[in-house]
Design an enzyme around this catalytic site. Structure first.
Site, PDB file in Angstrom:
ATOM      1  N   GLY A  96       5.496  12.587 114.902  1.00 58.25           N
ATOM      2  CA  GLY A  96       4.826  13.715 114.186  1.00 58.25           C
ATOM      3  C   GLY A  96       3.474  13.785 114.233  1.00 58.25           C
ATOM      4  NE  ARG A  97      -0.751  18.028 114.312  1.00 60.45           N
ATOM      5  CZ  ARG A  97      -1.170  18.820 113.720  1.00 60.45           C
ATOM      6  NH1 ARG A  97      -0.347  19.720 113.496  1.00 60.45           N
ATOM      7  NH2 ARG A  97      -2.352  19.300 113.637  1.00 60.45           N
ATOM      8  CD  GLU A 134      -3.117  14.530 115.275  1.00 59.94           C
ATOM      9  OE1 GLU A 134      -3.713  15.440 114.603  1.00 59.94           O
ATOM     10  OE2 GLU A 134      -2.609  15.012 116.324  1.00 59.94           O
ATOM     11  CB  CYS A 138       8.199  11.136 118.646  1.00 61.85           C
ATOM     12  SG  CYS A 138       7.831  12.988 118.971  1.00 61.85           S
ATOM     13  CG  HIS A 139       3.137  12.377 118.875  1.00 63.55           C
ATOM     14  ND1 HIS A 139       4.270  13.222 119.140  1.00 63.55           N
ATOM     15  CD2 HIS A 139       2.252  13.151 119.479  1.00 63.55           C
ATOM     16  CE1 HIS A 139       3.769  14.386 119.783  1.00 63.55           C
ATOM     17  NE2 HIS A 139       2.732  14.157 120.093  1.00 63.55           N
ATOM     18  CE1 TYR A 197       7.937  15.948 123.094  1.00 69.06           C
ATOM     19  CE2 TYR A 197       5.643  16.226 123.126  1.00 69.06           C
ATOM     20  CZ  TYR A 197       7.128  16.859 122.963  1.00 69.06           C
ATOM     21  OH  TYR A 197       7.014  17.987 123.250  1.00 69.06           O
TER      22      TYR A 197
END
Length: 198
Positions: free
Chosen positions: A89-90, A93, A119-120, A139
């Site tokens: 997800g976000r 980061e 994913c991330h 991802y």
């Protein structure tokens, strides 16, 4: 089976399915999962995001659920845990900007404990400098970052030594199964199941 104690590091706008599904699935088979987030306490919530794949050039992001944290990040001692989960997800980061998060990740690799990410999530592992020499996935948009961190990227759910990786939540069944194998989880698939009629 003796359940393992598993640490899950999450944050605001982490991917809803990548947090909730493994949290519940690992708990359902007898593991104890502690969900933590930097700068938040036990009982507080994070907001999740749902990433949907509809044939566009990238995913569509929508608001997910509120997810309640089980423990306070500042109280966590990584040495007391058997395994680590880093959802996507976000959140990754900015979670990778916390030195304490990176130190936590490094502990699991230095101690050769099981780690699952997708994913991330590998953005956090890349920032921690632990991916050199691994074969893994993520991802696809994260591929340049993890390759720059020294890994060999493949386009499928992969287990390499202590690390299990997946591309995104559609890989859940295989990703969670491989993580359970790495944890040594013994599920009796031959048990009799009786339907209850109501």
């Amino acid at each position: 089976m003796s359940g393992k104690r598993i640490l899950m590091v999450v944050g605001d706008f982490g991917e809803d399915y990548e947090i909730m599904v493994p949290f519940q699935a690992l708990g359902a088979v007898g593991h104890e999962v502690h969900a933590v987030c930097p700068d938040k306490e036990a009982g507080e919530s994070i907001k999740t995001a749902i990433h949907d794949f509809r044939g566009d050039q990238t995913y569509l992001e929508e608001r997910g659920h509120d997810f309640e944290l089980t423990h306070s990040f500042d109280d966590v001692d990584p040495s007391e845990y058997d395994a680590l989960v880093v959802p996507g997800g976000r959140a990754p980061e900015y979670l990778r900007e916390y030195d304490a998060v990176l130190d936590t990740v490094r502990h699991f690799f230095e101690a050769d404990k099981p780690v699952a990410t997708l994913c991330h999530g590998p953005q956090v592992l890349a920032a921690a400098g632990v991916l050199d020499g691994y074969e893994m996935t993520s991802y696809p948009a994260v591929r340049p970052e993890v390759e720059a961190a020294g890994c060999s990227w493949v386009d499928e759910v992969t287990t390499d030594r202590n690390l299990v990786t997946a591309r995104a939540w559609p890989d859940h069944a295989e990703w969670i199964a491989q993580f359970l194998d790495l944890l040594g989880t013994d599920i009796d698939h031959g048990a009799d199941v009786t339907a209850v009629e109501g």
